[in-house]
Write an enzyme that holds these catalytic residues in place. Structure first.
Site, PDB file in Angstrom:
ATOM      1  CE1 TYR A  77     -38.703  79.084 -57.852  1.00 50.96           C
ATOM      2  CE2 TYR A  77     -38.738  76.773 -57.206  1.00 50.96           C
ATOM      3  CZ  TYR A  77     -38.062  77.860 -57.730  1.00 50.96           C
ATOM      4  OH  TYR A  77     -36.762  77.723 -58.140  1.00 50.96           O
ATOM      5  CE  LYS A 135     -39.453  69.320 -54.664  1.00 51.58           C
ATOM      6  NZ  LYS A 135     -38.090  69.741 -54.352  1.00 51.58           N
ATOM      7  CG  ASP A 163     -44.986  72.486 -60.511  1.00 53.99           C
ATOM      8  OD1 ASP A 163     -44.512  71.362 -60.248  1.00 53.99           O
ATOM      9  OD2 ASP A 163     -44.362  73.546 -60.352  1.00 53.99           O
TER      10      ASP A 163
END
Length: 442
Positions: free
Chosen positions: A149, A278, A250
């Site tokens: 994802y 994050k 990623d």
């Protein structure tokens, strides 16, 4: 499956559904795959959340990863408070964005990073990195891996894992959209390969490598449950660069989570571009992408690839991220403590499941962990296809049994949980005691 009542949270959820699609602002929060109603959170400190009904919960989500120091950490709190005194947004450069960029480059230079551009989310980071890859190479196709994802940009909602795992479709090399609203013509620019299958990637690159701008991947998958790459797969990833294709890591989830140099530093990966989010915002909205100067200088205003953002480099997010990374640097032993805790948690969960006769496989690396409700070959789930065979109904029952005992686990079989510096021996023992009870109820 018994679901404990939390009347204030239930009232808030009912009200939210009137004014917000599904009552939530991110789908997994709706508890759709585990049943019951989501808990609305009133506050968070250390390793604990307190919901709107006043119930204290031992948290293993950590805002889905960024709270590596624990919630409301004093140093991060102070940094945000100090930044707030100067205002919330300028629409102009500020010193903190320079300081944080210098810090990120310092920590990731071993992975080839020389320039960083800040954005406001992980989706923005991956979307921007792939536009850059297309602009730099002059090619239009990208490759991603089934179950990885990378945010909700149109071209990346293809075989996208996590909450989309039950709806994704398509064959190797094809690209069926995982979401309504994504044109098939656009999705067709995304080719799909299999994570941890080096032969499949080699075959795809041999046939179409000259057309492919970038291969994007999660160094450690978190959105199909935790999947750890094999050495052969990492070697195949590096081979894509032989055809002029950019390798894009990623690290929105793993960046500064698995080591101070991220998963790339820990695993020896040398990508052309890295995406973060994050942790680099210390819990505030943030994203970034970076890489070697030759590539990054194609981004405007230096180069022809346009990307902009009014709130990019926001002083509050920069302050929180800088405080978080500085604290991590100041505690060189922290990553070892996180891994020791999480390894003990993994071992305890496996023992508890075995004692209850419940088949599980526990994947863990650093402070990331997933309990797959299945008896995987060799005791470890390594591929998307294996992960997809997990017993989601058993997981849902276990999740609710844990929640009833005050353990706030990720509300999806296909997610990682995250351990923070605020988790200690008392939290470990509390969790394992709850897990033994929850497994016995299955």
């Amino acid at each position: 499956m018994t679901v404990q009542a939390n009347p204030i949270s239930e009232q808030l959820f009912s009200r939210a559904k009137v004014v917000t699609p599904g009552g939530v602002n991110s789908p997994v929060r709706a508890f759709g795959s585990v049943g019951g109603h989501p808990h609305f959170i009133a506050q968070a400190n250390g390793a604990y959340l307190t919901n709107a009904d006043g119930k204290r919960l031992l948290d293993y989500i950590g805002s889905w990863g960024p709270m590596i120091l624990g919630h409301n950490h004093p140093r991060v709190h102070q940094a945000i408070a100090e930044a707030l005194q100067g205002g919330t947004s300028f629409g102009a450069p500020n010193e903190r964005e320079v300081l944080l960029a210098e810090k990120v480059v310092e920590l990731t230079r071993s992975s080839g990073v020389e320039r960083v551009r800040f954005v406001n989310s992980g989706t923005e980071a991956t979307m921007s990195a792939l536009r850059l890859a297309r602009g730099f190479t002059g090619r239009k196709y990208i490759v991603k891996f089934r179950g990885n994802y990378h945010g909700h940009a149109d071209g990346l909602l293809v075989e996208a894992g996590s909450g989309l795992m039950t709806t994704a479709a398509g064959q190797l090399g094809s690209a069926a959209p995982s979401s309504a609203g994504v044109p098939e013509e656009y999705a067709a620019l995304t080719l799909v390969s299999e994570y941890n299958d080096p032969a499949a990637l080699d075959t795809l690159m041999q046939g179409r490598g000259h057309e492919i701008a970038a291969v994007i991947f999660e160094p450690v998958v978190g959105n199909a449950g935790v999947l750890v790459p094999s050495a052969d797969f990492l070697a195949a990833l590096h081979r894509v660069k032989d055809q002029g294709t950019l390798l894009v890591a990623d690290e929105v989830m793993t960046g500064f989570r698995l080591s101070l140099q991220g998963a790339c530093g820990r695993l020896g990966i040398q990508p052309d571009l890295i995406c973060w989010g994050k942790i680099i915002g210390g819990g505030l909205p943030v994203g970034a992408y970076g890489g070697r100067a030759e590539v990054m200088d194609f981004v405007s205003p230096s180069g022809p690839v346009y990307q902009a953002g009014t709130l990019s480099g926001n002083p509050l997010a920069m302050a929180a991220g800088l405080a978080t990374l500085s604290e991590l640097q100041d505690q060189p032993e922290l990553y070892g403590r996180l891994e020791t805790y999480t390894t003990a948690l993994a071992d305890g969960l496996k023992d508890a499941a075995q004692a209850a006769g419940v088949p599980v496989s526990v994947n863990q690396i650093g402070s990331m962990l997933t309990v797959f409700f299945q008896d995987a070959p060799h005791g470890s789930v390594t591929t998307y296809q294996q992960a997809a065979h997990s017993d989601t109904q058993a997981f849902a029952r276990w999740f609710q049994a844990m929640l009833a005992q005050g353990i706030y686990w990720a509300p999806s079989q296909f997610e990682s949980i995250f351990v923070s510096a605020a988790h200690g021996d008392a939290e470990l023992q509390t969790t394992l005691q709850a897990a033994r009870q929850a497994f016995s109820e299955l």
